[in-house]
Design a protein around this motif. Structure first.
Motif, PDB file in Angstrom:
ATOM      1  N   ALA A  70       0.833  -1.206   0.000  1.00 37.82           N
ATOM      2  CA  ALA A  70       0.000   0.000   0.000  1.00 37.82           C
ATOM      3  C   ALA A  70       0.869   1.258   0.000  1.00 37.82           C
ATOM      4  O   ALA A  70       0.570   2.226  -0.715  1.00 37.82           O
ATOM      5  N   LEU A  71       1.941   1.252   0.776  1.00 38.78           N
ATOM      6  CA  LEU A  71       2.843   2.407   0.795  1.00 38.78           C
ATOM      7  C   LEU A  71       3.529   2.587  -0.558  1.00 38.78           C
ATOM      8  O   LEU A  71       3.691   3.715  -1.036  1.00 38.78           O
ATOM      9  N   THR A  72       3.902   1.483  -1.185  1.00 37.17           N
ATOM     10  CA  THR A  72       4.524   1.552  -2.504  1.00 37.17           C
ATOM     11  C   THR A  72       3.575   2.190  -3.514  1.00 37.17           C
ATOM     12  O   THR A  72       3.970   3.060  -4.298  1.00 37.17           O
ATOM     13  N   GLU A  73       2.321   1.778  -3.488  1.00 33.90           N
ATOM     14  CA  GLU A  73       1.328   2.358  -4.404  1.00 33.90           C
ATOM     15  C   GLU A  73       1.074   3.830  -4.095  1.00 33.90           C
ATOM     16  O   GLU A  73       0.892   4.638  -5.006  1.00 33.90           O
ATOM     17  N   LEU A  74       1.057   4.177  -2.819  1.00 38.08           N
ATOM     18  CA  LEU A  74       0.868   5.578  -2.442  1.00 38.08           C
ATOM     19  C   LEU A  74       2.002   6.429  -2.988  1.00 38.08           C
ATOM     20  O   LEU A  74       1.774   7.467  -3.614  1.00 38.08           O
ATOM     21  N   TRP A  75       3.231   5.998  -2.758  1.00 40.23           N
ATOM     22  CA  TRP A  75       4.376   6.768  -3.248  1.00 40.23           C
ATOM     23  C   TRP A  75       4.352   6.865  -4.768  1.00 40.23           C
ATOM     24  O   TRP A  75       4.633   7.921  -5.333  1.00 40.23           O
ATOM     25  N   SER A  76       4.008   5.780  -5.427  1.00 37.91           N
ATOM     26  CA  SER A  76       3.920   5.790  -6.887  1.00 37.91           C
ATOM     27  C   SER A  76       2.871   6.789  -7.366  1.00 37.91           C
ATOM     28  O   SER A  76       3.084   7.513  -8.339  1.00 37.91           O
ATOM     29  N   SER A  77       1.739   6.852  -6.670  1.00 40.61           N
ATOM     30  CA  SER A  77       0.678   7.785  -7.059  1.00 40.61           C
ATOM     31  C   SER A  77       1.105   9.239  -6.878  1.00 40.61           C
ATOM     32  O   SER A  77       0.535  10.143  -7.494  1.00 40.61           O
ATOM     33  N   LEU A  78       2.121   9.457  -6.058  1.00 43.41           N
ATOM     34  CA  LEU A  78       2.650  10.805  -5.827  1.00 43.41           C
ATOM     35  C   LEU A  78       3.834  11.117  -6.742  1.00 43.41           C
ATOM     36  O   LEU A  78       4.461  12.159  -6.620  1.00 43.41           O
ATOM     37  N   GLY A  79       4.132  10.178  -7.645  1.00 47.71           N
ATOM     38  CA  GLY A  79       5.221  10.377  -8.591  1.00 47.71           C
ATOM     39  C   GLY A  79       6.583   9.948  -8.082  1.00 47.71           C
ATOM     40  O   GLY A  79       7.597  10.226  -8.710  1.00 47.71           O
ATOM     41  N   ILE A  80       6.614   9.274  -6.959  1.00 48.67           N
ATOM     42  CA  ILE A  80       7.885   8.806  -6.399  1.00 48.67           C
ATOM     43  C   ILE A  80       8.157   7.413  -6.934  1.00 48.67           C
ATOM     44  O   ILE A  80       7.422   6.471  -6.651  1.00 48.67           O
ATOM     45  N   ARG A  81       9.201   7.312  -7.741  1.00 53.04           N
ATOM     46  CA  ARG A  81       9.564   6.035  -8.345  1.00 53.04           C
ATOM     47  C   ARG A  81      11.059   5.799  -8.123  1.00 53.04           C
ATOM     48  O   ARG A  81      11.884   6.473  -8.729  1.00 53.04           O
ATOM     49  N   PRO A  82      11.386   4.846  -7.271  1.00 51.21           N
ATOM     50  CA  PRO A  82      12.804   4.598  -6.985  1.00 51.21           C
ATOM     51  C   PRO A  82      13.513   3.956  -8.170  1.00 51.21           C
ATOM     52  O   PRO A  82      12.894   3.276  -8.991  1.00 51.21           O
ATOM     53  N   ASP A  83      14.798   4.191  -8.255  1.00 53.54           N
ATOM     54  CA  ASP A  83      15.611   3.528  -9.272  1.00 53.54           C
ATOM     55  C   ASP A  83      15.896   2.085  -8.887  1.00 53.54           C
ATOM     56  O   ASP A  83      16.033   1.221  -9.743  1.00 53.54           O
ATOM     57  N   VAL A  84      15.983   1.839  -7.589  1.00 55.33           N
ATOM     58  CA  VAL A  84      16.310   0.512  -7.075  1.00 55.33           C
ATOM     59  C   VAL A  84      15.500   0.287  -5.803  1.00 55.33           C
ATOM     60  O   VAL A  84      15.285   1.212  -5.028  1.00 55.33           O
ATOM     61  N   VAL A  85      15.045  -0.938  -5.606  1.00 52.60           N
ATOM     62  CA  VAL A  85      14.398  -1.309  -4.348  1.00 52.60           C
ATOM     63  C   VAL A  85      15.023  -2.596  -3.840  1.00 52.60           C
ATOM     64  O   VAL A  85      15.562  -3.385  -4.614  1.00 52.60           O
ATOM     65  N   LEU A  86      14.975  -2.783  -2.553  1.00 53.57           N
ATOM     66  CA  LEU A  86      15.436  -4.031  -1.966  1.00 53.57           C
ATOM     67  C   LEU A  86      14.659  -4.257  -0.689  1.00 53.57           C
ATOM     68  O   LEU A  86      13.997  -3.359  -0.178  1.00 53.57           O
ATOM     69  N   GLY A  87      14.723  -5.448  -0.221  1.00 50.37           N
ATOM     70  CA  GLY A  87      14.029  -5.782   1.007  1.00 50.37           C
ATOM     71  C   GLY A  87      14.763  -6.887   1.727  1.00 50.37           C
ATOM     72  O   GLY A  87      15.626  -7.552   1.159  1.00 50.37           O
ATOM     73  N   HIS A  88      14.399  -7.074   2.955  1.00 50.35           N
ATOM     74  CA  HIS A  88      14.978  -8.142   3.756  1.00 50.35           C
ATOM     75  C   HIS A  88      13.856  -9.068   4.201  1.00 50.35           C
ATOM     76  O   HIS A  88      12.801  -8.600   4.648  1.00 50.35           O
ATOM     77  N   SER A  89      14.067 -10.352   4.059  1.00 46.88           N
ATOM     78  CA  SER A  89      13.103 -11.354   4.489  1.00 46.88           C
ATOM     79  C   SER A  89      11.774 -11.124   3.771  1.00 46.88           C
ATOM     80  O   SER A  89      11.731 -11.084   2.545  1.00 46.88           O
ATOM     81  N   LEU A  90      10.703 -10.914   4.513  1.00 44.19           N
ATOM     82  CA  LEU A  90       9.390 -10.696   3.913  1.00 44.19           C
ATOM     83  C   LEU A  90       9.386  -9.465   3.005  1.00 44.19           C
ATOM     84  O   LEU A  90       8.679  -9.419   2.001  1.00 44.19           O
ATOM     85  N   GLY A  91      10.191  -8.480   3.326  1.00 44.84           N
ATOM     86  CA  GLY A  91      10.279  -7.264   2.521  1.00 44.84           C
ATOM     87  C   GLY A  91      10.777  -7.510   1.108  1.00 44.84           C
ATOM     88  O   GLY A  91      10.524  -6.715   0.205  1.00 44.84           O
ATOM     89  N   GLU A  92      11.476  -8.622   0.899  1.00 47.50           N
ATOM     90  CA  GLU A  92      11.937  -8.956  -0.446  1.00 47.50           C
ATOM     91  C   GLU A  92      10.755  -9.202  -1.377  1.00 47.50           C
ATOM     92  O   GLU A  92      10.809  -8.870  -2.559  1.00 47.50           O
ATOM     93  N   ILE A  93       9.693  -9.779  -0.850  1.00 51.85           N
ATOM     94  CA  ILE A  93       8.514 -10.067  -1.667  1.00 51.85           C
ATOM     95  C   ILE A  93       7.830  -8.769  -2.059  1.00 51.85           C
ATOM     96  O   ILE A  93       7.473  -8.564  -3.215  1.00 51.85           O
ATOM     97  N   ALA A  94       7.663  -7.867  -1.114  1.00 55.97           N
ATOM     98  CA  ALA A  94       7.042  -6.575  -1.418  1.00 55.97           C
ATOM     99  C   ALA A  94       7.922  -5.760  -2.359  1.00 55.97           C
ATOM    100  O   ALA A  94       7.418  -5.054  -3.230  1.00 55.97           O
ATOM    101  N   ALA A  95       9.231  -5.859  -2.206  1.00 63.74           N
ATOM    102  CA  ALA A  95      10.147  -5.107  -3.067  1.00 63.74           C
ATOM    103  C   ALA A  95      10.074  -5.588  -4.510  1.00 63.74           C
ATOM    104  O   ALA A  95      10.283  -4.807  -5.436  1.00 63.74           O
ATOM    105  N   ALA A  96       9.749  -6.856  -4.677  1.00 63.18           N
ATOM    106  CA  ALA A  96       9.676  -7.403  -6.040  1.00 63.18           C
ATOM    107  C   ALA A  96       8.496  -6.799  -6.753  1.00 63.18           C
ATOM    108  O   ALA A  96       8.436  -6.599  -7.904  1.00 63.18           O
TER     109      ALA A  96
END
Length: 96
Positions: A70-96
């Motif tokens: 949900a936070l990723t979609e919110l940031w995207s809707s505000l025009g925030i698009r990272p060049d790179v994302v990463l995550g640890h453990s469960l965060g890896e799935i959301a980062a994908a």
């Protein structure tokens, strides 16, 4: 894991339609997958009547994932698009 708390995401759910849409979809999919009437949102927001425990991995992992998405979609809707994302453990799935 371990940063979950009852009420996490509730203010954004109430104020941001993009967040609400993602969390509603995650809630619907989890209910369908589990064949359950228990609501992820009830557990996440600590709503009265929820008998499930947010510290239980079967709830905290989907809750953390749903909020990350949900936070990723919110940031995207505000025009925030990272060049790179990463995550640890469960965060890896959301980062994908």
């Amino acid at each position: 894991q371990g940063w979950q708390w009852p009420g996490m995401g509730a203010a954004l759910y109430a104020s941001e339609p993009v967040v609400r849409a993602v969390l509603d979809r995650c809630d619907d999919l989890l209910r369908e997958e589990r064949g359950s009437s228990s609501s992820l949102l009830d557990v996440m927001f600590g709503r009265p009547g929820s008998t499930e425990d947010l510290d239980d991995p079967q709830w905290k992992q989907p809750a953390i994932y749903a909020l990350e998405c949900a936070l990723t979609e919110l940031w995207s809707s505000l025009g925030i698009r990272p060049d790179v994302v990463l995550g640890h453990s469960l965060g890896e799935i959301a980062a994908a």
